[in-house]
Enzyme design. Structure first.
Site, PDB file in Angstrom:
ATOM      1  CE1 TYR A   1      72.018 -12.022  94.013  1.00 40.46           C
ATOM      2  CE2 TYR A   1      74.049 -10.809  95.027  1.00 40.46           C
ATOM      3  CZ  TYR A   1      72.415 -10.505  94.488  1.00 40.46           C
ATOM      4  OH  TYR A   1      71.818  -9.292  94.566  1.00 40.46           O
TER       5      TYR A   1
ATOM      6  CE  LYS B   1      43.948 -25.000  99.477  1.00 39.36           C
ATOM      7  NZ  LYS B   1      42.025 -24.483  99.789  1.00 39.36           N
TER       8      LYS B   1
ATOM      9  CG  ASP C   1      38.859 -18.995 101.769  1.00 37.02           C
ATOM     10  OD1 ASP C   1      38.135 -19.623 101.624  1.00 37.02           O
ATOM     11  OD2 ASP C   1      39.705 -18.473 102.736  1.00 37.02           O
TER      12      ASP C   1
END
Length: 536
Positions: A117, A172, A215
């Site tokens: 960071y 998925k 979908d």
């Protein structure tokens, strides 16, 4: 009845905790009663042994939720047995979601913090600002795919909304990671507006190396994909269309070889002309198939049909009508089967009577892929067909998109291909079909198991090579990977990183071709403890 199957399977796996009296032979009588009720007993584990009784967990596969009640009633009829609780194993697996984020580097000291960071990260930001292509080298973009859905066409469930679609999209993402080492994240959008979906994906695209559309209902899915392909410089792939098409083609290449057929001589009937049906047609034409007839809910598709003539037919179906069925055959799917070599079902459950398959040619091939219930039951089709394939994991020859999309994205990401072309899809299909060697081909094994670990690397290599041959590889072998990364010695298209090392092992599928793990009921890793009820 809520059952979606007549065959017990893991999707309806139940852990039943029972208390048994100390009675020699009682456990055998109990498991026998479960078997007589149609349940398949997996593991039987001892939880507790007390004075005069034992407490056991019995894992049982059933055919549906209604079947659970039948099994529990059978258990209740056995004297000396008390059901304490039941656990829906599928709901248990989904507790808290199925994916999580992990850091790739330890963060233990101030030095670590100063590099991961601020202030060190600022130099990396400036490098990317000066040369945006470096985002592929120094951010997650190089290996991350967005799985995007609006929840309008989820499995066979239809329009269930974005929140309800999340378990599928998470699943998925699990498959991307497991089979190809690709990091994927589910993005479920609360809009059905095509313009809003396109804008949302364009806005998040800088984070990702590829977009997997999932979908989204037809015909909107066609426009969304086409617009994103024009606007984005990363691959966009609607898996419901192209993943299905690639695996269908892979199965057909082997089925045609086994039955001695030439692709350009096939008579093909496609039932169901949504997203998958159109994509399957495109890849069939790309492969040289010429004699195709299609049918939707209104019957045979052709240019003399009323909705074509009055202009109400959607553009995708108009294209299909113009490119197929030149004889303008009419009728229902059952009537159109006469003389067909191959039936490809992409519609719905029991769309055809099994007896209609008798009109097909000898050595008929049927790919019935409606899920969860196919267009015709394999058991009923058996007398009429030589080769049967479905989308189900509990039958041989499962046509499953997981054979395609992990590897196809792996290959595209590795060479930073800006698109996935028809040629790349064909290369993927040939790679999948090639996993099943000619000596292994048989009627119940024309497509590799989804757990065959050779598939994704083979697909990735074929896709990467085709991208290079087509001039679509924007970088060389180590594209997008930080200097010092090397190619995998076993699979040159895959980067060699620690996270991939375990994926280069043996096939592990035992050439079963049935889509199952083959690890028995003891390989499920269930965490014992307080039973959890479904939805609780």
């Amino acid at each position: 009845m809520n059952s979606v199957s007549t065959t017990p399977s893991a999707q309806y796996r139940l852990t039943i905790r029972v208390k048994l009296d100390d009675d020699q032979g009682l456990l055998a009588r109990l498991t026998g009663a479960i078997g007589e009720a149609g349940g398949v007993v997996g593991a039987v584990d001892l939880v507790e042994a007390g004075a005069g009784h034992t407490l056991r967990d019995i894992v049982v596969d059933a055919a549906g939720q209604a079947h659970w009640e039948e099994i529990l009633a059978a258990i209740g009829a056995v004297g000396g047995v008390e059901v304490i609780d039941t656990t829906d194993r599928t709901f248990q697996l989904h507790l808290g979601g199925k994916i999580e984020q992990h850091n790739r580097h330890p963060l233990e000291t101030r030095d670590d913090l100063s590099m991961v960071y601020t202030p060190g990260v600022a130099r990396v930001c400036l490098a990317i600002a000066g040369e945006p292509e470096k985002a592929f080298q120094y951010t997650i973009k190089r290996n991350t795919v967005a799985v995007v859905s609006d929840g309008t066409a989820v499995l066979g469930l239809g329009d269930i909304g974005p929140a309800a679609a999340m378990p599928v999209m998470e699943g998925k993402c699990c498959l991307f990671k497991e089979f190809a080492g690709v990091d994927a994240f589910p993005i479920c959008l609360d809009t059905k507006d095509t313009d809003e979906i396109v804008r949302a994906i364009e806005a998040i695209a800088p984070t990702f190396g590829g977009i997997n559309l999932e979908d989204i209902s037809a015909p909107r899915c066609f426009e969304i994909e086409e617009r994103l392909e024009r606007e984005l410089e990363i691959p966009v792939f609607h898996d419901d269309q192209h993943g299905t098409a690639v695996v269908v083609m892979a199965a057909l290449l082997n089925a045609a070889k086994l039955t001695g057929r030439a692709l350009d001589e096939l008579q093909v009937l496609i039932v169901g002309l949504g997203a998958a049906g159109i994509a399957v047609t495109r890849i069939l034409l790309e492969a040289g198939v010429r004699n195709i007839v299609g049918a939707d809910s209104r019957g045979a598709m052709h240019v003399a049909r009323a909705d074509y003539l009055d202009g109400s037919m959607p553009p995708s179906k108009r294209w299909f009508a113009e490119i197929t069925n030149h004889a303008r055959r009419t009728g229902t799917p059952a009537e159109l089967l006469e003389g067909a070599d191959l039936l490809i079902g992409l519609s719905g459950a029991h769309a055809l009577p099994a007896a209609a398959l008798g009109a097909m040619k000898e050595d008929a091939m049927v790919f019935a892929m409606a899920n969860p219930n196919p267009e015709v039951d394999p058991e009923e089709a058996a007398p009429y067909v030589r080769i049967m394939a479905t989308g189900r994991s509990d039958y041989p020859n499962q046509i499953n998109n997981v054979l395609c999309f992990p590897g196809i994205f792996r290959g595209a990401l590795d060479v930073r291909a800006p698109a996935i072309t028809e040629e790349m899809k064909m290369a993927a299909a040939r790679a999948i079909s090639g996993i099943v060697e000619e000596r292994e081909l048989r009627e119940d094994y024309i497509i590799p198991s989804v757990f065959n670990r050779e598939v994704a690397p083979a697909v990735a290599a074929a896709v990467a090579e085709q991208a290079r041959a087509s001039g679509l590889a924007l970088a060389g072998l180590q594209v997008g990977f930080a200097q010092g990364d090397t190619a995998s010695p076993n699979h040159p298209s895959l980067p060699h990183r620690e996270e991939h090392a375990h994926r280069d092992g043996p096939r592990g599928d035992g050439a079963r071709g049935d889509g199952s793990r083959g690890d028995g009921a003891h390989g499920d890793g269930e965490a014992r403890g307080t039973p959890l009820r479904a939805g609780g």
